[in-house]
Motif scaffolding. Structure first.
Motif, PDB file in Angstrom:
ATOM      1  N   VAL A   1     -20.306  -4.683  80.015  1.00 59.83           N
ATOM      2  CA  VAL A   1     -19.484  -3.828  79.152  1.00 59.83           C
ATOM      3  C   VAL A   1     -18.918  -4.635  77.984  1.00 59.83           C
ATOM      4  O   VAL A   1     -18.920  -4.182  76.834  1.00 59.83           O
ATOM      5  N   VAL A   2     -18.454  -5.847  78.274  1.00 58.31           N
ATOM      6  CA  VAL A   2     -17.927  -6.722  77.212  1.00 58.31           C
ATOM      7  C   VAL A   2     -19.025  -7.000  76.185  1.00 58.31           C
ATOM      8  O   VAL A   2     -18.783  -6.998  74.969  1.00 58.31           O
ATOM      9  N   GLY A   3     -20.239  -7.247  76.668  1.00 51.41           N
ATOM     10  CA  GLY A   3     -21.358  -7.487  75.760  1.00 51.41           C
ATOM     11  C   GLY A   3     -21.654  -6.295  74.867  1.00 51.41           C
ATOM     12  O   GLY A   3     -21.947  -6.451  73.674  1.00 51.41           O
ATOM     13  N   ILE A   4     -21.570  -5.093  75.432  1.00 51.13           N
ATOM     14  CA  ILE A   4     -21.815  -3.874  74.641  1.00 51.13           C
ATOM     15  C   ILE A   4     -20.771  -3.747  73.537  1.00 51.13           C
ATOM     16  O   ILE A   4     -21.091  -3.449  72.381  1.00 51.13           O
ATOM     17  N   LYS A   5     -19.515  -3.972  73.904  1.00 53.37           N
ATOM     18  CA  LYS A   5     -18.434  -3.858  72.909  1.00 53.37           C
ATOM     19  C   LYS A   5     -18.594  -4.885  71.792  1.00 53.37           C
ATOM     20  O   LYS A   5     -18.389  -4.573  70.611  1.00 53.37           O
ATOM     21  N   ASN A   6     -18.950  -6.110  72.142  1.00 53.91           N
ATOM     22  CA  ASN A   6     -19.164  -7.148  71.119  1.00 53.91           C
ATOM     23  C   ASN A   6     -20.328  -6.789  70.207  1.00 53.91           C
ATOM     24  O   ASN A   6     -20.280  -7.000  68.985  1.00 53.91           O
ATOM     25  N   ARG A   7     -21.388  -6.239  70.792  1.00 51.87           N
ATOM     26  CA  ARG A   7     -22.545  -5.847  69.985  1.00 51.87           C
ATOM     27  C   ARG A   7     -22.174  -4.723  69.019  1.00 51.87           C
ATOM     28  O   ARG A   7     -22.576  -4.746  67.844  1.00 51.87           O
ATOM     29  N   VAL A   8     -21.407  -3.742  69.487  1.00 51.63           N
ATOM     30  CA  VAL A   8     -20.975  -2.643  68.615  1.00 51.63           C
ATOM     31  C   VAL A   8     -20.141  -3.179  67.456  1.00 51.63           C
ATOM     32  O   VAL A   8     -20.285  -2.743  66.302  1.00 51.63           O
ATOM     33  N   LYS A   9     -19.299  -4.158  67.743  1.00 46.46           N
ATOM     34  CA  LYS A   9     -18.461  -4.754  66.690  1.00 46.46           C
ATOM     35  C   LYS A   9     -19.330  -5.428  65.633  1.00 46.46           C
ATOM     36  O   LYS A   9     -19.114  -5.254  64.421  1.00 46.46           O
TER      37      LYS A   9
END
Length: 357
Positions: free
Chosen positions: A114-122
């Motif tokens: 989930v953290v990886g997804i959020k960083n990618r979206v950013k």
């Protein structure tokens, strides 16, 4: 065999006592047997309860294991959806499903995803913004470098499609900017050449005017010298009335000169009138030459180009006379239903350019 041991030889009293003893003995044995049977039954009951409890525990454990597997599968499915479509809603659903997982290792792995997804979206948002800013100001090299660096940070396999699209938009806008720069440089070179040509022509005209003025001055000087000589000659050759008659004739021929009012002063004034006539002719000729040199100056008109681009390609363009007119065109086009619909699947850019014609 001892006769006393045979119950048939017993006296009645002995038989009664022996019967009582037998009954007691039988009762004791029976009680013992019953107690033993009861004890065994109790043990069997305890064993049965124990087995039942074990069976229930195993059933509960199996149910919990199956539920855990189901929760993990649900979380993985929601995480896959969030990876492919990372909206706030999809990410929240994945996070809520992870809360149901009991396995610490699995839960940690899913939380990291989930953290990886959020960083990618950013990173994707930053890249989109940087490219959009560059498209609005494609001549700005600093914005181009910023956009390029932001796009290069998209290393996730899920960002590959977006990365390719943004790189294509950058390349298109960069080419447009380079073409515009080359056109501007060519125009500047042409303007410089035209300016040099005009400057040389002005210098040539100025040199010609100076020569003409010098010649005119010399001519005027010669005329004045001639007049002075004539005045001196007339003064010596004529006397009295003859002199007055000559002056009257000179006055008639130079009526338009500024000194015609003093014709009665004699022959000297007549000569001065001729000198003025020559001077006026020379002055007018020089003035016309100067005006002819100014008539060749180039003129420029400033126009304003309003444009709206789709994926970096300018699709809507209008040349306007004023900034307000161009801005009004851009605003109405960007807010039109057609462009708004295109904005759901494409990148929209817009801006104004100044064009010298």
């Amino acid at each position: 065999m001892n006769k006393n041991l045979n119950p048939l030889n017993w006296t009645k009293k002995q038989q009664i006592i022996g019967g009582a003893v037998a009954i007691v003995l039988i009762g004791s044995v029976t009680t013992g047997i019953v107690n033993h049977a009861n004890h065994q039954a109790k043990e069997r009951k305890i064993e049965a309860l124990k087995n039942k409890k074990i069976k229930l525990c195993k059933a509960r454990a199996e149910k919990a294991r199956k539920l855990e597997k189901t929760n993990e599968a649900d979380s993985k499915k929601l995480l896959d959806i969030a990876e492919n479509t990372p909206t706030d809603k999809n990410i929240k659903l994945a996070e809520d499903s992870i809360l149901k997982i009991k396995n610490a290792e699995v839960k940690k792995a899913f939380d990291n995803q989930v953290v990886g997804i959020k960083n990618r979206v950013k990173l994707e948002t930053e890249a989109k913004t940087a490219v959009s800013n560059y498209q609005k100001d494609a001549m700005n090299q600093d914005k181009y470098k910023t956009a390029q660096q932001a796009v290069n940070k998209l290393t996730s396999s899920y960002s590959k499609g977006l990365k390719d699209s943004l790189n294509k938009q950058l390349a298109t806008s960069k080419k447009q900017a380079d073409d515009a720069t080359k056109a501007q440089q060519a125009k500047s070179a042409s303007d410089s050449k035209t300016k040099v040509t005009n400057t040389n022509k002005e210098q040539s005209d100025s040199t010609g005017n100076t020569t003409n003025n010098s010649d005119n001055a010399n001519t005027g000087t010669d005329s004045q010298s001639t007049v002075n000589n004539n005045v001196a000659s007339g003064s010596n050759s004529y006397g009295g009335g003859s002199q007055n008659n000559y002056s009257q004739g000179g006055s008639n021929t130079s009526q338009n000169n500024s000194n015609s009012g003093s014709s009665n002063q004699g022959q000297g004034n007549n000569g001065q009138s001729n000198s003025n006539s020559n001077s006026n002719s020379n002055t007018n000729t020089g003035g016309n030459g100067s005006n002819g040199g100014n008539s060749g100056q180039p003129t420029h008109t400033t126009k304003y180009l309003g444009w709206v681009s789709v994926d970096g390609v300018r699709k809507y363009i209008k040349m306007c006379d004023t900034v307000a007119e161009a801005q009004s065109y851009v605003d109405s086009t960007v807010n039109s239903a057609e462009v708004i619909n295109l904005g759901f699947d494409h990148s929209i850019g817009y801006g104004l350019d100044t064009v010298e014609i």
